[in-house]
Design a protein around this motif. Structure first.
Motif, PDB file in Angstrom:
ATOM      1  N   ALA A   2      49.306  65.913  25.135  1.00  0.00           N
ATOM      2  CA  ALA A   2      50.637  66.346  25.035  1.00  0.00           C
ATOM      3  C   ALA A   2      50.773  65.340  26.428  1.00  0.00           C
ATOM      4  CB  ALA A   2      50.990  67.608  25.791  1.00  0.00           C
ATOM      5  N   LYS A   3      51.958  65.624  26.395  1.00  0.00           N
ATOM      6  CA  LYS A   3      52.879  65.131  28.053  1.00  0.00           C
ATOM      7  C   LYS A   3      53.822  65.483  28.508  1.00  0.00           C
ATOM      8  CE  LYS A   3      53.933  61.653  31.078  1.00  0.00           C
ATOM      9  NZ  LYS A   3      52.901  61.206  32.000  1.00  0.00           N
ATOM     10  N   ALA A  52      47.650  64.495  28.741  1.00  0.00           N
ATOM     11  CA  ALA A  52      45.960  65.729  28.812  1.00  0.00           C
ATOM     12  C   ALA A  52      45.566  66.074  26.992  1.00  0.00           C
ATOM     13  CB  ALA A  52      46.935  66.570  29.508  1.00  0.00           C
ATOM     14  N   VAL A  53      45.079  66.327  27.709  1.00  0.00           N
ATOM     15  CA  VAL A  53      44.202  66.888  26.689  1.00  0.00           C
ATOM     16  C   VAL A  53      44.078  68.464  26.347  1.00  0.00           C
ATOM     17  CG1 VAL A  53      42.266  66.754  25.059  1.00  0.00           C
ATOM     18  CG2 VAL A  53      43.370  64.798  25.590  1.00  0.00           C
ATOM     19  N   MET A  89      35.647  60.414  30.557  1.00  0.00           N
ATOM     20  CA  MET A  89      36.007  61.466  30.932  1.00  0.00           C
ATOM     21  C   MET A  89      35.939  62.207  31.820  1.00  0.00           C
ATOM     22  SD  MET A  89      36.890  61.655  27.387  1.00  0.00           S
ATOM     23  CE  MET A  89      37.084  62.635  27.571  1.00  0.00           C
ATOM     24  N   ARG A  90      35.075  61.695  32.519  1.00  0.00           N
ATOM     25  CA  ARG A  90      35.107  62.768  34.173  1.00  0.00           C
ATOM     26  C   ARG A  90      35.963  62.377  34.692  1.00  0.00           C
ATOM     27  NH1 ARG A  90      29.300  60.451  33.771  1.00  0.00           N
ATOM     28  NH2 ARG A  90      29.743  59.589  35.543  1.00  0.00           N
ATOM     29  N   ASN A  91      36.805  61.453  35.031  1.00  0.00           N
ATOM     30  CA  ASN A  91      37.663  61.984  35.248  1.00  0.00           C
ATOM     31  C   ASN A  91      38.984  61.917  34.925  1.00  0.00           C
ATOM     32  OD1 ASN A  91      39.974  60.235  36.631  1.00  0.00           O
ATOM     33  ND2 ASN A  91      39.441  58.131  37.512  1.00  0.00           N
ATOM     34  N   LEU A  92      38.922  62.166  33.662  1.00  0.00           N
ATOM     35  CA  LEU A  92      40.051  63.530  32.866  1.00  0.00           C
ATOM     36  C   LEU A  92      39.903  65.000  33.452  1.00  0.00           C
ATOM     37  CD1 LEU A  92      40.351  61.319  29.466  1.00  0.00           C
ATOM     38  CD2 LEU A  92      41.384  60.846  31.202  1.00  0.00           C
ATOM     39  N   SER A  95      41.146  65.287  36.870  1.00  0.00           N
ATOM     40  CA  SER A  95      41.990  64.438  37.342  1.00  0.00           C
ATOM     41  C   SER A  95      42.863  65.916  37.002  1.00  0.00           C
ATOM     42  CB  SER A  95      42.594  63.322  36.929  1.00  0.00           C
ATOM     43  OG  SER A  95      42.369  63.050  35.655  1.00  0.00           O
ATOM     44  N   ARG A  96      42.131  66.608  35.748  1.00  0.00           N
ATOM     45  CA  ARG A  96      43.065  68.062  34.723  1.00  0.00           C
ATOM     46  C   ARG A  96      43.356  67.251  33.771  1.00  0.00           C
ATOM     47  NH1 ARG A  96      41.801  73.270  36.922  1.00  0.00           N
ATOM     48  NH2 ARG A  96      44.383  73.437  36.123  1.00  0.00           N
ATOM     49  N   ARG A  97      43.070  66.896  32.916  1.00  0.00           N
ATOM     50  CA  ARG A  97      44.058  65.404  32.314  1.00  0.00           C
ATOM     51  C   ARG A  97      43.130  66.462  31.292  1.00  0.00           C
ATOM     52  NH1 ARG A  97      44.925  60.283  33.174  1.00  0.00           N
ATOM     53  NH2 ARG A  97      45.291  60.314  30.930  1.00  0.00           N
ATOM     54  N   TYR A  98      42.736  66.914  30.929  1.00  0.00           N
ATOM     55  CA  TYR A  98      41.231  67.088  29.616  1.00  0.00           C
ATOM     56  C   TYR A  98      40.565  68.084  30.020  1.00  0.00           C
ATOM     57  CZ  TYR A  98      37.797  67.057  26.877  1.00  0.00           C
ATOM     58  OH  TYR A  98      37.570  67.384  25.330  1.00  0.00           O
TER      59      TYR A  98
END
Length: 104
Positions: A2-3, A52-53, A89-92, A95-98
């Motif tokens: 989702a965006k 985001a996932v 993936m750790r960055n996502l 940043s709460r995008r995953y």
């Protein structure tokens, strides 16, 4: 993917709208299979558009498999090594995008 708001959609379209098979006990088509089938869309939405996932479901193998599929989709399109894809993936996650909500 989702965006903004509206998790559980791929760019505003439910998975069935993309022509992807829906899960059933007969064909065993899982979300990680859909991620693989739509890897270019996943890359575009998550990496290029900053989407985001949100993963929700059983705490068994599913969260690990979905995470690996996202890493492979983005890493493959970006030409990342396994270690670089893991760092991505750790960055996502940081940043709460995953985000994952899993239960037993």
């Amino acid at each position: 993917l989702a965006k903004g708001s509206g998790a559980a959609v791929l760019e505003g379209r439910p998975a069935g709208a993309l022509g992807l098979p829906q899960y059933s006990t007969l064909n065993k088509y899982y979300v990680q299979d859909a991620i693989e089938a739509c890897r270019e869309d996943v890359h575009e939405i998550v990496h290029l558009r900053g989407g985001a996932v949100y993963v929700a479901g059983s705490a068994g193998q599913m969260p690990k498999d979905v995470r690996a599929a996202i890493a492979a989709a983005i890493g493959g399109r970006q030409g990342l090594s396994e270690a670089e894809a893991e760092a991505y993936m750790r960055n996502l996650e940081s940043s709460r995008r995953y985000q994952v909500e899993a239960w037993a």
